[in-house]
Design an enzyme around this catalytic site. Structure first.
Site, PDB file in Angstrom:
ATOM      1  N   ASP A   1     -13.696   0.334   1.714  1.00  0.00           N
ATOM      2  CA  ASP A   1     -12.738  -0.130   0.710  1.00  0.00           C
ATOM      3  C   ASP A   1     -13.192  -1.478   0.171  1.00  0.00           C
ATOM      4  O   ASP A   1     -13.573  -2.370   0.939  1.00  0.00           O
ATOM      5  CB  ASP A   1     -11.343  -0.252   1.330  1.00  0.00           C
ATOM      6  CG  ASP A   1     -10.260  -0.454   0.277  1.00  0.00           C
ATOM      7  OD1 ASP A   1     -10.457  -0.006  -0.867  1.00  0.00           O
ATOM      8  OD2 ASP A   1      -9.226  -1.043   0.602  1.00  0.00           O
TER       9      ASP A   1
ATOM     10  N   HIS B   1      -5.940  -9.030  -8.661  1.00  0.00           N
ATOM     11  CA  HIS B   1      -5.391  -8.832  -7.317  1.00  0.00           C
ATOM     12  C   HIS B   1      -5.897  -9.907  -6.358  1.00  0.00           C
ATOM     13  O   HIS B   1      -5.111 -10.496  -5.593  1.00  0.00           O
ATOM     14  CB  HIS B   1      -5.768  -7.451  -6.794  1.00  0.00           C
ATOM     15  CG  HIS B   1      -5.352  -7.186  -5.383  1.00  0.00           C
ATOM     16  ND1 HIS B   1      -4.038  -7.093  -4.996  1.00  0.00           N
ATOM     17  CD2 HIS B   1      -6.093  -7.037  -4.244  1.00  0.00           C
ATOM     18  CE1 HIS B   1      -3.973  -6.870  -3.691  1.00  0.00           C
ATOM     19  NE2 HIS B   1      -5.205  -6.834  -3.209  1.00  0.00           N
TER      20      HIS B   1
ATOM     21  N   GLU C   1      -1.085   0.157  -1.637  1.00  0.00           N
ATOM     22  CA  GLU C   1      -2.140  -0.359  -2.500  1.00  0.00           C
ATOM     23  C   GLU C   1      -2.592   0.760  -3.431  1.00  0.00           C
ATOM     24  O   GLU C   1      -3.081   1.804  -2.986  1.00  0.00           O
ATOM     25  CB  GLU C   1      -3.321  -0.898  -1.681  1.00  0.00           C
ATOM     26  CG  GLU C   1      -2.969  -2.178  -0.937  1.00  0.00           C
ATOM     27  CD  GLU C   1      -4.170  -2.902  -0.373  1.00  0.00           C
ATOM     28  OE1 GLU C   1      -4.037  -4.101  -0.091  1.00  0.00           O
ATOM     29  OE2 GLU C   1      -5.236  -2.261  -0.217  1.00  0.00           O
TER      30      GLU C   1
ATOM     31  N   GLU D   1      -5.016   2.468  -5.664  1.00  0.00           N
ATOM     32  CA  GLU D   1      -6.469   2.405  -5.753  1.00  0.00           C
ATOM     33  C   GLU D   1      -7.051   3.705  -6.324  1.00  0.00           C
ATOM     34  O   GLU D   1      -6.362   4.718  -6.450  1.00  0.00           O
ATOM     35  CB  GLU D   1      -7.078   2.146  -4.370  1.00  0.00           C
ATOM     36  CG  GLU D   1      -6.575   0.867  -3.702  1.00  0.00           C
ATOM     37  CD  GLU D   1      -7.441   0.447  -2.538  1.00  0.00           C
ATOM     38  OE1 GLU D   1      -8.633   0.829  -2.496  1.00  0.00           O
ATOM     39  OE2 GLU D   1      -6.922  -0.287  -1.666  1.00  0.00           O
TER      40      GLU D   1
ATOM     41  N   ASP E   1      -4.219   2.880  -0.069  1.00  0.00           N
ATOM     42  CA  ASP E   1      -4.684   2.234   1.155  1.00  0.00           C
ATOM     43  C   ASP E   1      -3.496   1.510   1.785  1.00  0.00           C
ATOM     44  O   ASP E   1      -3.321   0.305   1.614  1.00  0.00           O
ATOM     45  CB  ASP E   1      -5.817   1.260   0.827  1.00  0.00           C
ATOM     46  CG  ASP E   1      -6.471   0.704   2.067  1.00  0.00           C
ATOM     47  OD1 ASP E   1      -6.668   1.482   3.017  1.00  0.00           O
ATOM     48  OD2 ASP E   1      -6.785  -0.501   2.093  1.00  0.00           O
TER      49      ASP E   1
ATOM     50  N   ARG F   1       0.925  -5.711   6.285  1.00  0.00           N
ATOM     51  CA  ARG F   1       0.543  -7.082   5.942  1.00  0.00           C
ATOM     52  C   ARG F   1       0.704  -8.045   7.110  1.00  0.00           C
ATOM     53  O   ARG F   1      -0.080  -8.993   7.247  1.00  0.00           O
ATOM     54  CB  ARG F   1       1.372  -7.564   4.748  1.00  0.00           C
ATOM     55  CG  ARG F   1       1.216  -6.738   3.484  1.00  0.00           C
ATOM     56  CD  ARG F   1      -0.174  -6.813   2.926  1.00  0.00           C
ATOM     57  NE  ARG F   1      -0.279  -6.083   1.650  1.00  0.00           N
ATOM     58  CZ  ARG F   1      -1.414  -5.837   1.022  1.00  0.00           C
ATOM     59  NH1 ARG F   1      -2.551  -6.258   1.551  1.00  0.00           N
ATOM     60  NH2 ARG F   1      -1.424  -5.181  -0.124  1.00  0.00           N
TER      61      ARG F   1
ATOM     62  N   GLN G   1      -2.137  -7.358   9.561  1.00  0.00           N
ATOM     63  CA  GLN G   1      -3.357  -7.815   8.898  1.00  0.00           C
ATOM     64  C   GLN G   1      -3.471  -9.340   8.922  1.00  0.00           C
ATOM     65  O   GLN G   1      -4.544  -9.895   9.186  1.00  0.00           O
ATOM     66  CB  GLN G   1      -3.376  -7.303   7.455  1.00  0.00           C
ATOM     67  CG  GLN G   1      -4.603  -7.707   6.658  1.00  0.00           C
ATOM     68  CD  GLN G   1      -4.525  -7.234   5.212  1.00  0.00           C
ATOM     69  OE1 GLN G   1      -3.580  -6.560   4.810  1.00  0.00           O
ATOM     70  NE2 GLN G   1      -5.525  -7.582   4.431  1.00  0.00           N
TER      71      GLN G   1
ATOM     72  N   LYS H   1      -5.000  -1.740   8.524  1.00  0.00           N
ATOM     73  CA  LYS H   1      -5.419  -0.802   7.477  1.00  0.00           C
ATOM     74  C   LYS H   1      -5.757   0.597   8.004  1.00  0.00           C
ATOM     75  O   LYS H   1      -5.658   1.577   7.274  1.00  0.00           O
ATOM     76  CB  LYS H   1      -6.677  -1.345   6.783  1.00  0.00           C
ATOM     77  CG  LYS H   1      -6.503  -2.660   6.050  1.00  0.00           C
ATOM     78  CD  LYS H   1      -5.893  -2.445   4.689  1.00  0.00           C
ATOM     79  CE  LYS H   1      -6.013  -3.707   3.842  1.00  0.00           C
ATOM     80  NZ  LYS H   1      -5.515  -3.485   2.468  1.00  0.00           N
TER      81      LYS H   1
ATOM     82  N   THR I   1      -4.888   6.310   5.263  1.00  0.00           N
ATOM     83  CA  THR I   1      -5.283   6.164   3.870  1.00  0.00           C
ATOM     84  C   THR I   1      -5.068   7.519   3.220  1.00  0.00           C
ATOM     85  O   THR I   1      -5.639   8.514   3.669  1.00  0.00           O
ATOM     86  CB  THR I   1      -6.760   5.745   3.742  1.00  0.00           C
ATOM     87  OG1 THR I   1      -6.961   4.492   4.400  1.00  0.00           O
ATOM     88  CG2 THR I   1      -7.162   5.627   2.279  1.00  0.00           C
TER      89      THR I   1
ATOM     90  N   GLU J   1       2.313  -8.420  -4.116  1.00  0.00           N
ATOM     91  CA  GLU J   1       2.165  -9.086  -5.410  1.00  0.00           C
ATOM     92  C   GLU J   1       3.436  -8.953  -6.256  1.00  0.00           C
ATOM     93  O   GLU J   1       3.906  -9.927  -6.851  1.00  0.00           O
ATOM     94  CB  GLU J   1       1.005  -8.480  -6.194  1.00  0.00           C
ATOM     95  CG  GLU J   1      -0.360  -8.656  -5.593  1.00  0.00           C
ATOM     96  CD  GLU J   1      -1.386  -7.857  -6.362  1.00  0.00           C
ATOM     97  OE1 GLU J   1      -1.948  -8.369  -7.346  1.00  0.00           O
ATOM     98  OE2 GLU J   1      -1.627  -6.692  -5.980  1.00  0.00           O
TER      99      GLU J   1
END
Length: 399
Positions: A110, A117, A183, A185, A217, A221, A224, A237, A241, A342
């Site tokens: 990834d 971002h 996420e 993607e 993905d 948070r 992480q 992560k 996925t 975000e």
């Protein structure tokens, strides 16, 4: 024009023809292409043994010339009225089949290719420092993920557990993630392998990459944030996925190709690409059926050809079934951001849902759906399909 039943305005017309793996009623998994709201059984239509498999990998390993020739044969069959009687019985309604993971994933990487971002996360997580780290505009930043937890759309996603720390200086605790995120993607599927020790140049992108899919993905948070220093993402992560069941071939995306944004400073020679491998993809993120954002892929800083070149520049080999992803797609305004961290600016601006509820991060029972489209030939639309996942509660904690 095709004789197959394609509803007016469908994004799955003759210009698309994405590949997937499906199980027909009472049958076994095999490869098909989608046309309208139906799936054509390619083993029955073309007679090739690689289409009788439960993944696309054997077909993908045949290479670019075979991919293009096969697409030409499929278009010929679906536009020849004399083929209708022969093929109508192996054209299955999508609603009657089960869609499987389309590829056996060899490796998963990834990237972090959106400048917006990366800037947003830098501003959120490092407010007293430069938003972009010094290396970001010199190389595509990425990490190696876990191929075994790539799942097809519709697979439930169990809330992950792990270590998290609530505040600086506090002792870590173990438990379910409280900051589960999405996420938005795009994934790129490798067909033709490469030899160990031989980098793949940017101009060979089309030789090795078969097509694209939508990809979520999922990211914890809080897990992480505690684990990523100094080596980057790991358990935050690797739990899941999700990818869409349809792989749209690059041959269907000719009209979607656009130049990438200006790159300053100029990349090193191995990353310089004279071909326009930006893609005008319009993506959509919906939470429990409510559209939260529409990220624009065309603004991604690093192109997929550059990602592939960087992935192999140290001599790392490609394998059939390799999957590499773009990283979160985000535009310049909140309505175009591709993750909840975000969109809510780390909780400062919760998302308001039509039922009166709010979200900062995902709750158990939430359903996340990503969709996408691209311009097609003659003004048509190419539908990239959808990737969906429902969040389930955390499992049993180890003792």
């Amino acid at each position: 024009m095709t004789w197959a039943p394609v509803p007016p305005g469908s994004g799955f017309g003759i210009g698309n023809l994405p590949y997937g793996v499906f199980v027909p009623p009472g049958g076994r998994a095999r490869v098909g292409v989608r046309i309208g709201d139906h799936v054509l059984d390619l083993r029955a239509a073309l007679g090739e043994e690689e289409f009788a498999r439960a993944s696309l990998n054997e077909f993908l390993a045949r290479g670019r010339e075979f991919w293009t020739a096969t697409r030409r044969r499929i278009v010929g069959l679906l536009t020849d009225p004399e083929q209708r009687d022969r093929l109508v019985d192996v054209l299955y309604p999508v609603s009657d089949v089960v869609l499987r993971l389309p590829i056996e994933v060899a490796d998963y990487v990834d990237f972090y290719a959106s400048e917006r971002h990366a800037t947003n996360l830098g501003a959120i997580l490092r407010p007293d420092s430069a938003a972009l780290l010094p290396n970001w505009k010199h190389l595509p930043v990425g990490y190696h993920g876990r191929a075994g937890t790539v799942v097809v759309s519709g697979t439930p996603v169990t809330r992950p557990c792990g270590q998290r720390r609530s505040a600086a200086g506090a002792a870590p605790v173990f438990g379910p993630s409280q900051r589960l995120d999405v996420e938005v993607e795009v994934g790129f599927v490798v067909g033709t392998p490469s030899a160990l020790g031989r980098p793949v140049p940017v101009e060979d992108f089309e030789r090795h990459v078969f097509g694209i899919c939508l990809l979520n993905d999922w990211s914890a948070r809080d897990i992480q944030a505690w684990e990523y220093q100094p080596l980057g993402p790991f358990l935050g992560k690797s739990f899941a996925t999700s990818i869409s069941p349809w792989i749209v071939p690059l041959d269907a995306l000719t009209a979607a190709r656009v130049p990438g944004p200006p790159q300053d400073p100029e990349p090193l020679p191995y990353l310089r690409d004279s071909q326009p491998w930006g893609l005008d993809l319009r993506l959509e993120f919906a939470l429990n059926g409510h559209i939260v954002s529409r990220p624009p892929y065309a603004q991604m800083y690093w192109t997929p050809a550059q990602l592939l070149s960087h992935l192999t520049c140290n001599g790392a080999s490609l394998r059939t079934g390799d999957l590499f992803a773009s990283g979160t797609v985000s535009g310049p305004v909140p309505e175009e951001y591709g993750s909840l961290i975000e969109i809510t600016w780390n909780g400062a601006h919760p998302v308001r849902l039509p039922d009166g509820g709010t979200r900062i991060f995902l709750a158990d029972g939430d359903v996340v759906t990503l969709r996408g489209t691209a311009p097609g030939p003659g003004g048509a639309t190419i539908d990239l399909g959808a990737v969906t996942g429902r969040v389930g509660p955390a499992g049993v904690h180890p003792r």
